[in-house]
Design an enzyme around this catalytic site. Structure first.
Site, short mmCIF file in Angstrom:
data_model
loop_
_atom_site.label_atom_id
_atom_site.label_comp_id
_atom_site.label_asym_id
_atom_site.label_seq_id
_atom_site.Cartn_x
_atom_site.Cartn_y
_atom_site.Cartn_z
N ASN A 149 0.79 -1.23 0.00
CA ASN A 149 0.00 0.00 0.00
C ASN A 149 0.82 1.29 0.00
O ASN A 149 0.33 2.32 -0.44
CB ASN A 149 -1.03 -0.02 1.14
CG ASN A 149 -0.40 -0.15 2.50
OD1 ASN A 149 0.51 -0.95 2.69
ND2 ASN A 149 -0.85 0.63 3.43
N GLU A 245 4.78 -4.34 11.96
CA GLU A 245 3.84 -3.23 11.75
C GLU A 245 2.64 -3.84 11.05
O GLU A 245 2.70 -4.18 9.86
CB GLU A 245 4.47 -2.15 10.86
CG GLU A 245 5.73 -1.51 11.43
CD GLU A 245 5.43 -0.57 12.59
OE1 GLU A 245 4.29 -0.09 12.71
OE2 GLU A 245 6.35 -0.33 13.39
N CYS A 279 -3.03 1.43 6.72
CA CYS A 279 -3.10 0.82 8.05
C CYS A 279 -3.65 1.79 9.09
O CYS A 279 -4.14 1.36 10.12
CB CYS A 279 -1.72 0.33 8.48
SG CYS A 279 -0.48 1.62 8.48
P1 NAP Z 1 0.31 -9.13 3.40
O1 NAP Z 1 -0.53 -9.92 2.49
O2 NAP Z 1 0.43 -9.58 4.82
O3 NAP Z 1 1.75 -9.04 2.70
C1 NAP Z 1 2.77 -8.24 3.23
C2 NAP Z 1 4.10 -8.80 2.78
O4 NAP Z 1 4.28 -10.07 3.40
C3 NAP Z 1 4.20 -9.05 1.27
O5 NAP Z 1 5.51 -8.79 0.84
C4 NAP Z 1 3.88 -10.54 1.18
O6 NAP Z 1 4.40 -11.16 0.04
C5 NAP Z 1 4.60 -11.03 2.41
N1 NAP Z 1 4.16 -12.34 2.87
C6 NAP Z 1 2.93 -12.87 2.83
N2 NAP Z 1 2.95 -14.11 3.37
C7 NAP Z 1 4.22 -14.35 3.76
C8 NAP Z 1 4.89 -15.46 4.36
N3 NAP Z 1 4.25 -16.57 4.69
N4 NAP Z 1 6.21 -15.35 4.60
C9 NAP Z 1 6.89 -14.23 4.27
N5 NAP Z 1 6.31 -13.16 3.68
C10 NAP Z 1 4.99 -13.22 3.44
O7 NAP Z 1 -0.17 -7.60 3.46
P2 NAP Z 1 -0.53 -6.63 2.27
O8 NAP Z 1 -1.86 -7.03 1.73
O9 NAP Z 1 0.61 -6.45 1.33
O10 NAP Z 1 -0.65 -5.27 3.08
C11 NAP Z 1 -1.76 -4.94 3.80
C12 NAP Z 1 -1.59 -5.12 5.29
O11 NAP Z 1 -0.43 -4.44 5.75
C13 NAP Z 1 -2.74 -4.51 6.04
O12 NAP Z 1 -3.14 -5.37 7.08
C14 NAP Z 1 -2.16 -3.24 6.59
O13 NAP Z 1 -2.81 -2.73 7.74
C15 NAP Z 1 -0.76 -3.65 6.87
N6 NAP Z 1 0.10 -2.47 6.94
C16 NAP Z 1 0.58 -2.08 8.15
C17 NAP Z 1 1.35 -0.92 8.24
C18 NAP Z 1 1.91 -0.46 9.55
O14 NAP Z 1 2.85 0.32 9.52
N7 NAP Z 1 1.37 -0.87 10.68
C19 NAP Z 1 1.63 -0.19 7.10
C20 NAP Z 1 1.11 -0.63 5.89
C21 NAP Z 1 0.36 -1.77 5.82
P3 NAP Z 1 3.48 -11.36 -1.26
O15 NAP Z 1 3.18 -10.00 -1.74
O16 NAP Z 1 4.35 -12.15 -2.15
O17 NAP Z 1 2.26 -12.11 -0.80
#
Ligand code: NAP
Length: 473
Positions: A149, A245, A279
């Site tokens: 994002n 995060e 987020c």
């Molecule tokens: P996501 O699906 O959890 O993916 C995040 C990252 O993790 C991607 O690079 C993904 O790779 C990787 N990943 C997924 N499964 C994994 C595994 N088993 N092992 C290692 N890496 C893995 O999240 P998203 O949809 O990209 O982002 C949205 C989420 O991020 C929301 O929940 C949002 O709130 C959170 N977020 C939090 C913050 C904060 O600072 N608190 C900031 C921004 C976003 P792939 O893309 O290859 O699946």
């Protein structure tokens, strides 16, 4: 674009398409990393650390200052890539690219403030004739896993402090948005970062993630993403540092004495920024009953003005969600809410990956769109009567990243800021306010540890004590 492994930009026959979610057009491809590539990244990162830990603070800071200058000189190019591969409009993407310049600049500045302290060893019996101090040393290989994002600035939040501290990094960017991340690493290498210092590995998290996460050569995982992936990573990581995060479903209280017009403006922007894929996006608006009708009328009117569509046009306010599947998920959550009695005040329709900015009221408290992180362009309105009730409601769910309150009463603001259970409280701003150098992170399922340059640097270094026993003094 290519991966960076062991100092070389490399491609692979097996590729992953990177597409624009607005029209599904192909922007570029990246290699789909294999398990051999994972091993190369891990062993090269260990060698890379031998280089980075010997670089002076001055060298590390200069590389980061130069990186910031390169991004600044090519801001429109960076913004265009962010807008093409992700959900953001070009206006939102320009803001992200500018923030990335700040993030990298502040990382360079903080590199010069990684400090230790002297230790008064003689402050207890047994410490006589001892003099010493601690300094902070880099911890080694950091695995940075980033979400889609904020595909540039959230990568900068990991690479900037990791390099400032003298660590080596393996970066695994989100598979749907890897291009901004690769451009950032290209800028770092152009600025003089030894290419061995950083590995960029592109591939699906569920395929290459476990081998990276569980490897003992990785000394810290810095993860930003969803709770489910976070839980999985925490389970298999083994003994290493973990920074997380994660998500939230941010509550905002609008108290009866709030200045309504700026509160509406701030909350509308906070709810629909990046098509709600944020987020700290506003999800639950708890509005005092005395001003509820006026706030609602103005909020809905401002939402209806939103122009959605082509991200690259200057006058578009909101782009598509990251994939059509994500827009379908949000559509289902809204349908569930409607069936359970919620009223759609505006929005609620989908076209491909575009989901209209949507405002709901009468949302029951036992349904998905109330309890979970929506991560889409919808917001729920609730009316509240007293402050304790609003704070209890805000704290009732297992997330706690940022919260916010609009009020002109300092006592109300003070009470809320102490009693809201979260990582930060914004007064008279929505939850969607973040300064890149403030401590940022959450409690409960919203995360572990804090980012925000100075704070990331604490997480990415360890104190080492040095004690001289000097019997002659
Ligand atoms: P996501 O699906 O959890 O993916 C995040 C990252 O993790 C991607 O690079 C993904 O790779 C990787 N990943 C997924 N499964 C994994 C595994 N088993 N092992 C290692 N890496 C893995 O999240 P998203 O949809 O990209 O982002 C949205 C989420 O991020 C929301 O929940 C949002 O709130 C959170 N977020 C939090 C913050 C904060 O600072 N608190 C900031 C921004 C976003 P792939 O893309 O290859 O699946």
């Amino acid at each position: 674009m290519k991966m960076l492994l062991d100092g070389q930009w490399v491609d692979r026959d097996k590729k992953i398409d990177v597409t624009d979610p607005f029209d599904n057009s192909l922007i570029d491809t990246v290699p789909a990393a294999s398990s051999d590539d994972v091993e190369t990244a891990l062993s090269a990162a260990v060698k890379g650390f031998e280089i980075t830990k010997r670089m002076t603070v001055y060298e590390r800071a200069q590389i980061l200052f130069k990186t910031a200058a390169i991004i600044s000189d090519n801001l429109e190019e960076f913004a265009t890539v962010i807008a093409q591969e992700g959900s953001k409009t070009i206006t939102e993407a320009r803001k992200e690219a500018s923030r990335c310049v700040n993030t990298i600049t502040a990382s360079a500045e903080e590199a010069k403030r990684i400090l230790g302290e002297t230790i008064p060893f003689d402050s207890f019996p047994g410490g006589e004739k001892r003099r010493g101090y601690y300094y902070r040393f880099p911890i080694g290989v950091i695995l940075a896993i980033t979400p889609f994002n904020d595909p540039l600035n959230l990568v900068a939040h990991k690479l900037g402090p990791a390099i400032a501290a003298g660590n080596s990094v393996i970066l695994k960017p989100a598979t749907v948005t890897p291009l901004s991340a690769i451009k950032l690493v290209e800028a770092m290498v152009q600025a003089g970062l030894p290419p061995q210092a950083i590995q960029v590995i592109t591939g699906y998290g569920h395929e290459i993630g476990d081998a990276l996460v569980s490897d003992e050569r990785v000394r810290m995982i810095s993860f930003t993403g969803g709770v489910e992936a976070g839980k999985h990573i925490a389970k298999i990581a083994g003994i290493k540092k973990i920074g997380m995060e994660l998500g939230s479903n941010s509550p905002v209280i609008v108290w009866k004495d709030a200045d309504i017009d700026p509160a509406v403006e701030s909350c509308v922007s906070g709810a629909f920024w990046a098509a709600g894929q944020n987020c700290i996006g506003v999800q639950r608006l708890l509005v005092h009953r005395e001003i509820y009708d006026e706030f609602k009328k103005k909020f809905v009117a401002a939402t209806k003005k939103y122009k959605i569509g082509d991200k690259l046009k200057d006058d578009t306010n909101m782009g598509p969600m990251i994939t059509e599947a994500e827009a379908i998920r949000v559509e289902k959550w809204v349908e569930e809410a409607k069936h359970k009695g919620a009223k759609v005040l505006t929005g609620g329709k989908r076209q491909g990956a575009l989901y209209e900015p949507t405002v709901l009221e009468n949302v029951p408290k036992d349904i998905t769109i109330h309890c979970e992180e929506v991560f889409g362009p919808t917001v729920n309105l609730y009316s509240i009567d007293d402050l304790d009730e609003a704070i209890e409601e805000a704290n009732s769910l297992p997330y706690g990243l940022l919260t916010a309150i609009f009020t002109s009463n300092v006592d109300v603001a003070f009470k809320a800021s102490y009693e809201l259970d979260c990582g930060g409280v914004m007064i008279n701003d929505s939850t969607d306010y973040r300064l890149d150098s403030m401590p940022f992170g959450g409690v409960k399922y919203s995360g572990l540890g804090r980012e925000g340059l100075k704070f990331s640097l604490q997480e990415m270094t360890e104190p080492k004590v040095v004690c001289f026993y000097l019997p002659q003094i």
